[in-house]
Design a protein around this motif. Structure first.
Motif, short mmCIF file in Angstrom:
data_model
loop_
_atom_site.label_atom_id
_atom_site.label_comp_id
_atom_site.label_asym_id
_atom_site.label_seq_id
_atom_site.Cartn_x
_atom_site.Cartn_y
_atom_site.Cartn_z
N PHE A 1 -6.17 7.67 20.71
CA PHE A 1 -5.32 6.48 20.75
C PHE A 1 -3.86 6.86 20.54
CE2 PHE A 1 -3.21 2.77 18.99
CZ PHE A 1 -3.64 1.74 19.83
N LYS A 2 -3.60 7.65 19.54
CA LYS A 2 -2.22 8.05 19.23
C LYS A 2 -1.60 8.83 20.38
CE LYS A 2 1.43 9.38 16.79
NZ LYS A 2 1.97 10.45 17.64
N ASN A 3 -2.36 9.70 21.02
CA ASN A 3 -1.82 10.52 22.10
C ASN A 3 -1.54 9.71 23.37
OD1 ASN A 3 -1.89 12.79 20.51
ND2 ASN A 3 -3.85 13.52 21.31
N GLU A 4 -2.31 8.64 23.57
CA GLU A 4 -2.21 7.88 24.82
C GLU A 4 -1.32 6.64 24.71
OE1 GLU A 4 -3.56 8.82 27.73
OE2 GLU A 4 -4.19 10.67 26.70
N VAL A 5 -1.11 6.14 23.50
CA VAL A 5 -0.33 4.92 23.30
C VAL A 5 0.98 5.30 22.61
CG1 VAL A 5 -0.28 2.61 22.30
CG2 VAL A 5 -2.45 3.58 23.10
N ASN A 6 2.07 5.15 23.31
CA ASN A 6 3.37 5.54 22.77
C ASN A 6 3.96 4.46 21.87
OD1 ASN A 6 3.43 7.99 24.22
ND2 ASN A 6 4.19 6.94 26.04
N PHE A 7 4.91 4.87 21.06
CA PHE A 7 5.76 3.97 20.27
C PHE A 7 5.04 3.32 19.08
CE2 PHE A 7 6.89 3.36 24.86
CZ PHE A 7 7.99 4.20 24.87
N VAL A 8 3.87 3.82 18.67
CA VAL A 8 3.16 3.18 17.56
C VAL A 8 3.79 3.61 16.23
CG1 VAL A 8 0.95 2.91 16.38
CG2 VAL A 8 1.02 3.07 18.89
N ASP A 9 4.30 2.65 15.49
CA ASP A 9 4.95 2.92 14.21
C ASP A 9 3.95 3.16 13.09
OD1 ASP A 9 7.88 2.42 14.87
OD2 ASP A 9 7.02 0.51 15.48
N GLU A 10 2.84 2.41 13.12
CA GLU A 10 1.93 2.42 11.97
C GLU A 10 0.53 2.02 12.41
OE1 GLU A 10 3.20 0.06 8.41
OE2 GLU A 10 1.39 -1.11 8.87
N VAL A 11 -0.46 2.66 11.82
CA VAL A 11 -1.84 2.19 11.96
C VAL A 11 -2.33 1.77 10.58
CG1 VAL A 11 -2.42 3.52 14.01
CG2 VAL A 11 -2.73 4.56 11.76
N SER A 12 -3.09 0.69 10.56
CA SER A 12 -3.69 0.19 9.33
C SER A 12 -5.20 0.35 9.46
CB SER A 12 -3.32 -1.29 9.14
OG SER A 12 -3.98 -1.83 8.01
N ILE A 13 -5.77 1.16 8.57
CA ILE A 13 -7.19 1.50 8.69
C ILE A 13 -7.87 1.30 7.34
CG2 ILE A 13 -8.84 3.30 9.33
CD1 ILE A 13 -6.65 4.58 11.01
N GLY A 14 -8.98 0.60 7.35
CA GLY A 14 -9.68 0.32 6.11
C GLY A 14 -11.16 0.64 6.18
N HIS A 15 -11.92 -0.17 6.91
CA HIS A 15 -13.38 -0.06 6.87
C HIS A 15 -13.86 1.34 7.24
CE1 HIS A 15 -17.52 -1.59 7.12
NE2 HIS A 15 -17.64 -0.80 8.18
N ALA A 16 -13.40 1.86 8.38
CA ALA A 16 -13.87 3.18 8.82
C ALA A 16 -13.45 4.26 7.83
CB ALA A 16 -13.32 3.50 10.21
N LEU A 17 -12.21 4.19 7.36
CA LEU A 17 -11.71 5.23 6.45
C LEU A 17 -12.51 5.26 5.16
CD1 LEU A 17 -7.99 6.06 5.80
CD2 LEU A 17 -9.58 5.89 3.89
N ILE A 18 -12.78 4.11 4.60
CA ILE A 18 -13.55 4.08 3.35
C ILE A 18 -14.98 4.54 3.59
CG2 ILE A 18 -14.38 2.62 1.46
CD1 ILE A 18 -11.31 3.19 1.51
N ALA A 19 -15.57 4.16 4.73
CA ALA A 19 -16.92 4.62 5.05
C ALA A 19 -16.95 6.14 5.23
CB ALA A 19 -17.42 3.92 6.32
N GLU A 20 -15.97 6.67 5.91
CA GLU A 20 -15.90 8.13 6.11
C GLU A 20 -15.69 8.85 4.78
OE1 GLU A 20 -13.96 7.68 10.58
OE2 GLU A 20 -12.71 7.66 8.78
N ALA A 21 -14.97 8.21 3.88
CA ALA A 21 -14.70 8.82 2.58
C ALA A 21 -15.96 8.95 1.72
CB ALA A 21 -13.64 8.02 1.83
N LEU A 22 -17.00 8.16 2.03
CA LEU A 22 -18.26 8.31 1.30
C LEU A 22 -18.84 9.70 1.50
CD1 LEU A 22 -19.96 4.87 2.07
CD2 LEU A 22 -18.93 5.60 -0.09
N TYR A 23 -18.55 10.31 2.66
CA TYR A 23 -19.04 11.65 2.97
C TYR A 23 -18.00 12.72 2.66
CZ TYR A 23 -22.82 9.33 5.49
OH TYR A 23 -23.91 8.56 5.83
N LEU A 24 -16.75 12.42 2.96
CA LEU A 24 -15.71 13.45 2.89
C LEU A 24 -14.87 13.38 1.62
CD1 LEU A 24 -14.40 13.06 6.56
CD2 LEU A 24 -15.98 14.80 5.70
N GLY A 25 -14.87 12.25 0.95
CA GLY A 25 -13.96 12.02 -0.16
C GLY A 25 -12.65 11.45 0.35
#
Length: 238
Positions: free
Chosen positions: A201-225
Motif C-alpha cells: 500500500f505504501k509503495n503504490e499510494v503516494n502522499f500518505v502522511d499517516e497510517v492508523s493501525i490498531g486491530h491487526a497490529l495488536i493481534a500481530e503483537a500477540l505473536y511478535l510482541g
C-alpha cells in the motif's frame, strides 16, 4: 516518510473484558511511543465499550507524540475533543451500535454539517481529518468542507489484497490520493492495514502522511510482541 499512529482500542478492550486496570492503557501507550510509534489513536464510542472518555483525558497530558481522537461528532464527542485539544481529530460516521467503522462520509450530503463541525475544531488549532471511501466525488466533496486531511478507509483494499487482487485493490486508492493531494488535502489511511499489506500500500499510494493501525497490529503483537511488531511496521513504512 509515512508516520505510524497506533490505535490502542484493542488494549482497552482486553482491560475491560476482565475489569480492573490490566493492561494499563496509559502505560501501553507510553511504551508504544517508546518503541518508535509516531502517534497514538483512540476511538471512544458513546457506550465506552473499549476506550473510555476518561482514558482520553488521562492520555493527553503524558503523550509526547501526536494524539489523534476518532469518532462520530455527536455532542459528547465534540465536547471531549474541545476539552482535550488533541493534535488531530478524525471524524467517522459510525453508528452507536457499529462493531467497527464500516463506511466513509457522504461528503456531499453532509457538507454543511461537516463544515460546521470542522470550523469549530479549527478555531482551537485542532487538525481535522474526515474518514472517506476511495471515491473521487467524496474526495472532492471533502475539500469543500474545510478539512485539513482525509483518512482513506482501507477495508476494501485489504479484502481484495487478501484475495490476490493486488492491483485492483490499490488502484482506486492511488487515484484518490493523487486527487486529494492536488486539492491540497493531507492524506491518512486506516482500517485492516497489516504487516502483510502495508508495504505494498505504501509503495503504490503516494502522499500518505499517516497510517492508523490498531486491530491487526495488536493481534500481530500477540505473536511478535509490541516492540518487534512496531519495529516491523516502521521498517515497511520507510
Amino acid at each position: 516518510m509515512t508516520k505510524l499512529s497506533v490505535n490502542i482500542n484493542k488494549i482497552a478492550t482486553l482491560r475491560n473484558a476482565r475489569g480492573g486496570d490490566i493492561p494499563n492503557v496509559v502505560k501501553c501507550a507510553l511504551d508504544i511511543e517508546k518503541f518508535g510509534a509516531e502517534g497514538i489513536t483512540v476511538h471512544p464510542r458513546p457506550d465506552e465499550r473499549h476506550i473510555r472518555y476518561q482514558d482520553a483525558k488521562d492520555l493527553k497530558p503524558v503523550l509526547k507524540t501526536e494524539f489523534n481522537i476518532e469518532g462520530n461528532p455527536v455532542t459528547k464527542f465534540v465536547n471531549l475533543v474541545l476539552e482535550i485539544k488533541p493534535a488531530q481529530v478524525t471524524l467517522v460516521p459510525d453508528a452507536e451500535d457499529a462493531i467497527t467503522s464500516n463506511a466513509g462520509w457522504d461528503t456531499i450530503r453532509y457538507k454543511e454539517y461537516l463544515q460546521e463541525v470542522i470550523s469549530e475544531f479549527k478555531k482551537y488549532g485542532i487538525r481535522t481529518s474526515i474518514f472517506v471511501d476511495p471515491d473521487e466525488k467524496m474526495i472532492q466533496g471533502a475539500a469543500e468542507t474545510g478539512t485539513d486531511r482525509i483518512e482513506l478507509y482501507t477495508e476494501s483494499f485489504a479484502e481484495k489484497f487478501a484475495a490476490g487482487k493486488k492491483e485492483e485493490a490499490v488502484a482506486p486508492y492511488a487515484k484518490c490520493a493523487k486527487i486529494a493531494h492536488d486539492l491540497g488535502l493531507g492524506i491518512n489511511a486506516g482500517h485492516d492495514l497489516s504487516l502483510d499489506n502495508i508495504e505494498f500500500f505504501k509503495n503504490e499510494v503516494n502522499f500518505v502522511d499517516e497510517v492508523s493501525i490498531g486491530h491487526a497490529l495488536i493481534a500481530e503483537a500477540l505473536y511478535l510482541g509490541l516492540e518487534e511488531t512496531i519495529a516491523r511496521y516502521l521498517k515497511k513504512l520507510q
